[in-house]
Every structure is written in C-alpha cells, then in structure tokens.
Write a protein that holds these residues in place. Structure first.
Motif, mmCIF file in Angstrom:
data_model
loop_
_atom_site.group_PDB
_atom_site.id
_atom_site.type_symbol
_atom_site.label_atom_id
_atom_site.label_comp_id
_atom_site.label_asym_id
_atom_site.label_seq_id
_atom_site.Cartn_x
_atom_site.Cartn_y
_atom_site.Cartn_z
ATOM 1 N N VAL A 203 0.859 -1.185 0.000
ATOM 2 C CA VAL A 203 0.000 0.000 0.000
ATOM 3 C C VAL A 203 0.895 1.234 0.000
ATOM 4 O O VAL A 203 1.732 1.400 0.893
ATOM 5 N N ASN A 204 0.698 2.063 -1.000
ATOM 6 C CA ASN A 204 1.484 3.289 -1.123
ATOM 7 C C ASN A 204 0.906 4.361 -0.205
ATOM 8 O O ASN A 204 -0.308 4.487 -0.075
ATOM 9 N N ALA A 205 1.797 5.109 0.431
ATOM 10 C CA ALA A 205 1.334 6.170 1.319
ATOM 11 C C ALA A 205 0.550 7.234 0.546
ATOM 12 O O ALA A 205 -0.354 7.877 1.106
ATOM 13 N N LYS A 206 0.881 7.402 -0.734
ATOM 14 C CA LYS A 206 0.198 8.410 -1.551
ATOM 15 C C LYS A 206 -1.012 7.784 -2.238
ATOM 16 O O LYS A 206 -0.911 6.729 -2.872
ATOM 17 N N LYS A 207 -2.139 8.450 -2.130
ATOM 18 C CA LYS A 207 -3.339 7.985 -2.825
ATOM 19 C C LYS A 207 -3.279 8.403 -4.289
ATOM 20 O O LYS A 207 -2.470 9.255 -4.694
ATOM 21 N N THR A 208 -4.144 7.815 -5.083
ATOM 22 C CA THR A 208 -4.215 8.123 -6.506
ATOM 23 C C THR A 208 -5.665 8.298 -6.908
ATOM 24 O O THR A 208 -6.581 7.896 -6.184
ATOM 25 N N GLY B 158 -10.515 -3.273 8.883
ATOM 26 C CA GLY B 158 -9.547 -3.280 9.966
ATOM 27 C C GLY B 158 -8.291 -2.476 9.695
ATOM 28 O O GLY B 158 -7.433 -2.360 10.574
ATOM 29 N N TYR B 159 -8.180 -1.899 8.502
ATOM 30 C CA TYR B 159 -6.962 -1.157 8.150
ATOM 31 C C TYR B 159 -7.250 0.334 8.079
ATOM 32 O O TYR B 159 -8.217 0.774 7.435
ATOM 33 N N GLN B 160 -6.401 1.115 8.750
ATOM 34 C CA GLN B 160 -6.510 2.573 8.732
ATOM 35 C C GLN B 160 -5.187 3.157 8.237
ATOM 36 O O GLN B 160 -4.219 3.268 8.990
ATOM 37 N N PRO B 161 -5.096 3.539 6.957
ATOM 38 C CA PRO B 161 -3.845 4.131 6.451
ATOM 39 C C PRO B 161 -3.629 5.514 7.053
ATOM 40 O O PRO B 161 -4.592 6.265 7.276
ATOM 41 N N ASP B 162 -2.372 5.846 7.324
ATOM 42 C CA ASP B 162 -2.091 7.162 7.918
ATOM 43 C C ASP B 162 -1.524 8.150 6.911
ATOM 44 O O ASP B 162 -1.269 9.319 7.239
ATOM 45 N N GLY B 163 -1.298 7.698 5.672
ATOM 46 C CA GLY B 163 -0.773 8.600 4.643
ATOM 47 C C GLY B 163 0.693 8.930 4.801
ATOM 48 O O GLY B 163 1.227 9.758 4.048
ATOM 49 N N SER C 184 -12.687 13.219 -9.214
ATOM 50 C CA SER C 184 -11.576 13.707 -8.398
ATOM 51 C C SER C 184 -11.404 12.873 -7.117
ATOM 52 O O SER C 184 -10.541 13.184 -6.294
ATOM 53 N N GLU C 185 -12.222 11.866 -6.971
ATOM 54 C CA GLU C 185 -12.139 11.013 -5.772
ATOM 55 C C GLU C 185 -10.794 10.298 -5.741
ATOM 56 O O GLU C 185 -10.296 9.817 -6.762
ATOM 57 N N MET C 186 -10.214 10.233 -4.532
ATOM 58 C CA MET C 186 -8.911 9.606 -4.364
ATOM 59 C C MET C 186 -9.052 8.227 -3.731
ATOM 60 O O MET C 186 -9.891 8.013 -2.843
ATOM 61 N N CYS C 187 -8.232 7.311 -4.193
ATOM 62 C CA CYS C 187 -8.292 5.920 -3.719
ATOM 63 C C CYS C 187 -6.920 5.466 -3.216
ATOM 64 O O CYS C 187 -5.887 6.060 -3.563
ATOM 65 N N LEU C 188 -6.936 4.400 -2.414
ATOM 66 C CA LEU C 188 -5.676 3.752 -2.051
ATOM 67 C C LEU C 188 -4.983 3.255 -3.310
ATOM 68 O O LEU C 188 -5.631 2.856 -4.294
ATOM 69 N N GLN C 189 -3.649 3.284 -3.257
ATOM 70 C CA GLN C 189 -2.848 2.758 -4.355
ATOM 71 C C GLN C 189 -2.194 1.455 -3.868
ATOM 72 O O GLN C 189 -1.395 1.473 -2.922
ATOM 73 N N VAL C 190 -2.553 0.330 -4.485
ATOM 74 C CA VAL C 190 -2.088 -0.971 -3.990
ATOM 75 C C VAL C 190 -1.514 -1.789 -5.139
ATOM 76 O O VAL C 190 -1.844 -1.568 -6.311
#
Length: 317
Positions: free
Chosen positions: A221-226, A265-270, A233-239
C-alpha cells in the motif's frame, strides 16, 4: 415231532406278516416325512414374514428425524464457533464483581474451534493462550483440564488463574441475539458451578460473515493515494499485489492500481508505505478461488478484504 411242527407254523406265521408290517412302516414314515415337510415349509414361511416385518420396521426407524436435542447441540456448537467472544461482565455468586477479571475484561477473549475431530476452545486475558477440549450436552458445557503457553504475565497472573478456575469443569450456557446492536452480534451467558456469571459478546468471524473460506494475499500500500479513475476527483488507495516463496522471500510483484473498496480493519495514515497480509473472501459462492489461485490478481469487487497483519512499514519518502 409235534413240537417241531408247531415251531415251523409259528415261524411261517411270523414270516407271513413281516411284509405287511414293512409296508405299514414305510407308509407311516412317508406320512411323517410329508408332515415334517409341511411343517418345515410353514416355519420357513413364518420366518420370511417376520423378516419382512423387521425390515419394514427398520426402514421406518431409519426415516425418523434426528432428535431435537442433538440438533440443538449441533446448532449451539456452530453458533459458538462462528463468533469470537469478548468478556463484557463477570459477577461472583453474591453479585460481586471479580475485580481481577473485571479490570481487564476488554482484553479477555474466548473462541471455539475444532481440531482433529475434537471440539476445542481457546481463551486469554491478553497474555498466555489457554486451550482445552470441551463437550456440550444440552446446555451443559464441560471443559477439560487446560494447557497453556508459559509466558510471564506480571499483573495479569491473578486474572489468568481466576479465568482458568472458572472455565474448567461444568457450566450452564445460553446464547441470545443482541437486538440492540446493528451488527450481527450474539451474547453468551455462562453460569459456573460456583454460581459465577460470565457474559460474553460475540462478533461473527469473517468466514461465517462471508460464508466462505478466506484466502491469504499480500498487498503493498502506497502512502500516496491516486485518482480512482479519470472521470472523478475522488482519491483511492494505491495498492499492488505481492507474492512470497516458501522461505518468505518476495518472488514477484504486480502493478500499482487504485482500490476504491475497503480493507476491513486497516486505517492508512498517509505517512507510511506498508505491506499487508490480507484475508480475502469471495462474496459470490460461484467465485472459485481454488481454480483461479492468482495472488497477483488486481483488487476486485468479487471479494471482501480483511486485514490480517501489517508485515512491513516504512516512512514514505
């Protein structure tokens, strides 16, 4: 000479009646054989009728449904196994809380499983994992002597020993639905022989919730969304999916892709690039994960994804 004549006449008379006696004897034997044969046939016929009746009775017995008690026990075992239980209250026999357990109740866990054909359970106060076999007869839960890992638990020792004493032996249990909850929860109430009452709240396991067996996959999981797609313009997790060999060495990687869904159960912190171990569950019973075992497959709406563990985490550059 006269005596001799009398003897001959007597002998002649005896010889004369001998054939008649023989004929009579043969006739009597034939009658007896005929009677014996008839009786034998009657006996065999009666046995055949008895066998048919017994077979009919056996068929009727086989078709009878399983008793309600056995069905209730099976249903209870399934309910116990389908949930993971957390202690929400514990009261002694005089309605007094057991402070050593009450203080850590949020960490007290109970689960029911099967191992090598045996019904087993595991419980913990947040330190050692304690395991035991159990039996269920009606509403009576009988827990065998326990086995435990051997970690030193410091302040948790008293709570752990107290829980072991309460769990071992017989107790009465009942499971009810938690109507106040919007989620699929249940409440297990357990009354021990010492009249201590433990109340557990159950959350459905992921396997029971999704009614399918989980499959392990690994995602970076990339810290930066895409951007989720070009039209919004909605941003998503980049995996991107990753595979490892039997020695735990990374063997291949997929392509980065946007993921618009949720990893339960997962909370990304960016701030961190991470690698997750995930359990994925087919949402459609027709989805055959065994036939399509591609762990580099891109995220799909055909699955639910549940976090198992974060196995790598590094501050993003």
């Amino acid at each position: 000479m006269t005596v001799m004549r009398l003897s001959f006449r007597t002998l002649s008379f005896k010889l004369g009646i001998l054939p008649s006696m023989l004929v009579a004897s043969l006739a009597l034997g034939a009658c007896q054989n005929s009677t014996s044969t008839n009786e034998k046939e009657k006996t065999e016929h009666a046995k055949a009728v008895d066998n048919e009746v017994m077979a009919s009775d056996a068929d009727e017995t086989t078709d009878e449904p399983i008793t309600d008690n056995k069905s209730a026990e099976q249903a209870m075992i399934s309910t116990l196994s389908d949930h993971r239980w957390t202690l929400i209250s514990v009261m002694g026999n005089k309605s007094q809380p057991l402070n050593e357990l009450a203080a850590v109740k949020d960490e007290v866990r109970l689960s029911f499983n099967q191992y090598q054909g045996q019904n087993t359970l595991n419980y913990s106060v947040g330190c050692n994992t304690i395991s035991a076999n159990y039996q269920l007869q009606g509403s009576v839960l009988s827990v065998d002597d326990s086995m435990s890992t051997k970690m030193l638990c410091a302040d948790l020792n008293a709570a752990e020993n107290s829980l072991i004493d309460l769990m071992e032996g017989d107790s009465q249990i009942v499971v009810t639905k938690n109507d106040a909850s919007q989620e699929e929860q249940a409440v297990l109430t357990q009354l021990t022989n010492e009249e201590t009452t433990l109340v557990w709240e159950g959350q459905l396991t992921d396997q029971a919730k999704y009614n399918s067996k989980g499959e392990t996959v690994f995602w970076a999981v990339n810290a930066k969304k895409t951007s989720c797609n070009d039209s919004t313009s909605e941003m998503c997790l980049q995996v991107k999916p990753i595979t490892y060999d039997n020695q735990g060495i990374k063997s291949s990687e997929g392509q980065w892709a946007p993921f618009a869904g949720v990893i339960d159960g997962y909370q990304p912190d960016g701030k961190h690039d991470e690698v997750l171990r995930i359990q994925r569950y087919a949402l459609d019973a027709d989805t055959n994960t065994a036939a399509n075992d591609n762990r580099l497959e891109a995220p799909s709406e055909a699955y639910a994804y549940v976090l198992d563990a974060v196995i790598e985490s590094a501050v993003a550059e």
